[in-house]
Design an enzyme around this catalytic site. Structure first.
Site, PDB file in Angstrom:
ATOM      1  N   ARG B 269      62.225  39.897   6.895  1.00 53.15           N
ATOM      2  CA  ARG B 269      63.383  39.014   7.090  1.00 53.15           C
ATOM      3  C   ARG B 269      63.123  38.182   8.336  1.00 53.15           C
ATOM      4  NH1 ARG B 269      67.975  42.124   9.426  1.00 53.15           N
ATOM      5  NH2 ARG B 269      67.436  40.963  11.286  1.00 53.15           N
ATOM      6  N   HIS B 273      70.017  38.865  10.391  1.00 55.03           N
ATOM      7  CA  HIS B 273      70.651  39.568   9.273  1.00 55.03           C
ATOM      8  C   HIS B 273      71.662  38.642   8.599  1.00 55.03           C
ATOM      9  CE1 HIS B 273      72.725  42.541   6.883  1.00 55.03           C
ATOM     10  NE2 HIS B 273      73.855  42.230   7.489  1.00 55.03           N
ATOM     11  N   TYR B 282      66.924  43.006  19.243  1.00 57.71           N
ATOM     12  CA  TYR B 282      66.337  44.283  18.837  1.00 57.71           C
ATOM     13  C   TYR B 282      64.910  44.180  18.302  1.00 57.71           C
ATOM     14  CZ  TYR B 282      68.455  42.536  14.464  1.00 57.71           C
ATOM     15  OH  TYR B 282      68.835  41.758  13.415  1.00 57.71           O
TER      16      TYR B 282
END
Lengths: 429, 372
Positions: B269, B273, B282
């Site tokens: 990805r 998100h 992160y």
């Protein structure tokens, strides 16, 4: 050629504002659709915003470093190419602003009224017309329908649903027994109070006197000191034995609070920094270490909380402390505490145990570096040498000003108080 | 020249711990795999290669336009499929028109390949529709926000068409994070016991929002399949040819009543998100750059150029198509009309229903200012 204005969008599902971190364009720049124009930082992320317009940057309407509310114009672009004449993106602030929920009639789809989302509220005509429509009633549509069918005024029903909503059962109850429409707390059947209308406003009382002083002190403390709280449980069987013994020996009204006051004085000897005051001066901040212990005792008087002090508590022996405390609590109970009694305390004890609670986070009185709360004494399971015993246990809560006292000093002080209460009269190790 | 019986037999015994199957290397060279022949001949069937490349490019354009529209306040949210185009387009091209796919909220490239108009799809993210397309018309279910529940829907649908005697097949799309949901487990239990004609297509994109795959599983996801009793294959999810070839094989296998197949497409990805998320908080440094070097579109472009399947003029023409698509999306999304609120009553039941009709009448009366 007209200017198009770009308003700060809500880029994160319910954000209200963002900081302009960095402009990527300057007035006079030619930009295309989707060219990056600015970096913004929201509560969630730093994101890059693309331009919805093509044209020439006319003006940056906010500076870097500024916090901007969602919906505020941040950039104007001289019209060229893909035109979005004077439109406001419909989803700006779509998740948060109450005033965006507006009445919109069915069938009204003209573009000019669509700048805000079509969250339709029932029009005014659908609201109760007896003046009690200010209160919003939560209920599922079938429940509302049931209320209509049974002729029950849903705005008068005390909700019992899990979300404070009116339930089907509430409607049925109200329909069969109109008296139950009003909120009723008693667990035993009795006479319900019909004397008050649900729309009666609450009472407002001006804040005066003791309460105003307390509020001012709490605000002053919260806006200056950096308060940190630590806790410790202590087995106070030693204190209880000492209290009994001392009462026997002296005939004075010795209590656990007397022992706690002595404990504080003892512990201050080892950690004098907790008995100090922070001063902000023109030359810079200073910490004043007090020579003696002016021990404040928070007492509930008839008009509210007062904090009279025991002057020079560090010079008192157990008898003196017992007499001073008895004198002070009597004075408080009789509402005879004077402002002079309350001035100049350097460290405070608040006995919250009298309210039958264990611990808390006491707020520092202004000018003091520490406040100790003593909790109730209650029998608890207590592990001793690998076995389980039942012991009278008290919780101590200490709040200290972290500008003055560091964590180790605060913890040492609290441990010393605890050790004294565990074994009064034994010199601190 | 597609898969033969050799592939059908041997892939069923493929060990999911093995290296993912890759037919197109990041440098654009076609690589052979002992079990999986190349699905498309670059000379004889260049149309399919170009079609898949075009779909990946246009799906990515839909994606970047949607992100930009969200950033300018035109969409409430967007869940980007950036980087996952090969897994989605390859598997979608393996489907027949009458097959049915059940997506999460990230299968916008599959939606594109199934003929869903992106303008309708973006209406979902603008709040002007609860759906955005007719699932039956496209053989493509509505986007499912609730993690994993579409996997149950897919298995239920597969069991249905199985009972109808159809030889259509179903793909259940889901991600590594949804694999931790109980629904996915239940779906796999039913699918394997019933030998339902369904392919579980797990796009392992590395991150379940901010949780890395190490926090989702101790073994490769594909190894879970053995516990249910179905074959599993790991593929390079950024390789559109592997995705096409293996999904074709899987769909053919499930059509014959041999039971479900599990495909783990290992991809990445590359975006957040959703637009409400900040992955820089992160993601380890360098990870995005590593995967950018494995970009699914770049490698296919190299392949098309090296085999002569497409030339500069063709790429330029595609770029113009993408620009036009972007413009059309912007214009239609910005100009989207809010729906008539009464529409919500249209999709409650397939057949007319007295209760719904009564509610509808009351609602009409209420919003036109009548008594509540």
């Amino acid at each position: 050629m007209s200017d198009q204005v770009f308003a700060l969008p809500d880029v994160g599902e319910g954000l209200t504002e963002a900081e302009i971190v960095r402009w990527r364009v300057a007035p006079g720049d030619t930009i295309a659709v989707n060219d990056p124009i600015v970096d913004i930082e929201t509560a969630k992320a730093v994101v890059e915003l693309p331009s919805p317009f093509a044209g020439i940057v006319a003006a940056l309407l906010v500076d870097e470093g500024q916090i901007v509310e969602v919906g505020a114009p941040i950039l104007s672009v001289s019209d060229q190419g893909e035109s979005q004449s004077a439109r406001t993106p419909v989803l700006i602030g779509y998740g948060v602003m109450e005033d965006r929920v507006h009445v919109e009639g069915h069938g009204d789809s003209s573009h000019s009224t669509r700048a805000t989302p079509a969250i339709s509220s029932p029009p005014a005509a659908a609201q109760p017309t007896d003046g009690r429509n200010a209160q919003r009633v939560l209920a599922k549509p079938p429940v509302r329908a049931l209320a209509r069918e049974l002729g029950v005024d849903i705005t008068r029903i005390a909700p019992t649903g899990p979300y404070g909503d009116v339930t089907r059962e509430d409607i049925h109850r109200a329909a069969t027994n109109p008296a139950s429409e009003l909120r009723e707390w008693s667990l035993t059947p009795g006479v319900n109070d019909h004397s008050r209308n649900s729309d009666e406003p609450g009472e407002r009382v001006a804040v005066r006197g003791v309460q105003r002083s307390m509020a001012a002190a709490m605000v002053a403390s919260a806006s200056s000191a950096v308060a940190v709280s630590v806790w410790k449980d202590v087995d106070v069987s030693g204190t209880i034995a000492a209290v009994a013994r001392l009462r026997e020996q002296t005939g004075l009204r010795v209590t656990a609070l007397t022992i706690a006051a002595l404990a504080v004085v003892q512990a201050v000897r080892r950690t004098p920094i907790v008995n100090a005051t922070w001063h902000d001066t023109a030359e810079g901040a200073e910490i004043e270490r007090h020579a003696g212990v002016q021990l404040g005792i928070a007492v509930a008087g008839p008009r509210g909380l007062v904090v009279p002090k025991i002057a020079d508590a560090d010079r008192l022996d157990v008898n003196g402390m017992a007499v001073a405390l008895a004198h002070l609590t009597t004075k408080a109970r009789e509402d005879r505490i004077t402002p002079a009694d309350s001035l100049g305390a350097t460290i405070t004890i608040t006995n919250i145990g009298v309210f039958d609670v264990d611990g808390g986070t006491p707020v520092l009185p202004p000018g003091q570096a520490a406040i100790l709360a003593t909790g109730r004494i209650i029998d608890r399971p207590w592990a001793i040498e690998g076995g389980l015993a039942v012991r009278p246990v008290m919780q101590l809560s200490l709040t200290f000003d972290h500008r003055i006292v560091d964590g180790q000093q605060g913890a040492t002080f609290l441990s010393d108080v605890a050790s004294f209460l565990a074994a009064p009269g034994v010199p601190l190790a | 020249m597609t898969q033969g019986s050799h592939m059908r037999d041997s892939l069923g015994g493929f060990l999911p711990g093995d290296e993912p199957i890759r037919l197109l290397a990041p440098d654009g060279t076609a690589t052979d795999h002992p079990l999986v022949p190349q699905p498309v001949d670059p000379i004889d069937d260049a149309d399919l290669l170009r079609a898949m490349y075009r779909d990946m490019v246009l799906a990515r354009r839909v994606d970047t336009e949607a992100t930009a529209l969200q950033r300018t306040g035109e969409l409430g949210l967007w869940s980007s499929c950036l980087g996952q185009e090969a897994a989605q387009i390859g598997s979608a091209h393996a489907m027949r028109a009458t097959d049915f796919a059940f997506p999460t909220y990230r299968e916008s490239a599959v939606a594109w390949a199934r003929g869903v108009d992106p303008v309708g799809l973006l209406g979902l993210y603008r709040g002007t529709t609860h759906g955005g397309w007719d699932p039956v018309e496209h053989g493509f279910g509505l986007f499912t926000i609730v993690l994993g529940s579409q996997v149950l829907h897919a298995v239920g649908y597969a069991m249905g068409i199985q009972r109808d005697g159809s030889d259509d097949a179903v793909i259940a799309y889901y991600g590594d994070g949804a694999g931790s949901e109980g629904d996915v487990h239940e779906a796999m239990v039913f699918a394997t016991v019933e030998a339902a004609p369904v392919v579980f297509f797990c796009q392992n994109n590395g991150w379940a929002i901010s949780e890395p795959i190490e926090r989702q599983t101790r073994v490769p996801f594909a190894q879970r399949a053995a516990g249910y009793g179905m074959p599993a294959v790991r593929i390079d999810g950024n390789d559109v040819l592997a995705s096409l070839a293996v999904t074709r094989w899987a769909l053919e296998r499930v059509r014959t009543g041999s039971g479900p197949v599990f495909i783990e497409a290992i991809t990445y990805r590359m975006g957040a998100h959703t637009t409400s998320d900040d992955p820089t908080r992160y993601r380890p440094a360098g990870e995005l750059e590593h995967w950018a070097g494995l970009d699914p579109i770049d490698r296919m472009e190299r392949y098309l150029r090296s085999t002569g399947a497409a030339d500069d003029a063709w790429f330029a023409e595609l770029e113009a198509q993408a620009d036009a698509l972007g413009e059309r999306i912007r214009a239609h999304v910005r100009g989207a009309q809010d729906p008539d609120p009464i529409e919500m009553f249209d999709h409650v039941y397939a057949e007319p229903h007295a209760d719904v009709q009564r509610d509808r009448t009351r609602w009409e009366s209420m919003i036109s200012g009548g008594a509540a």
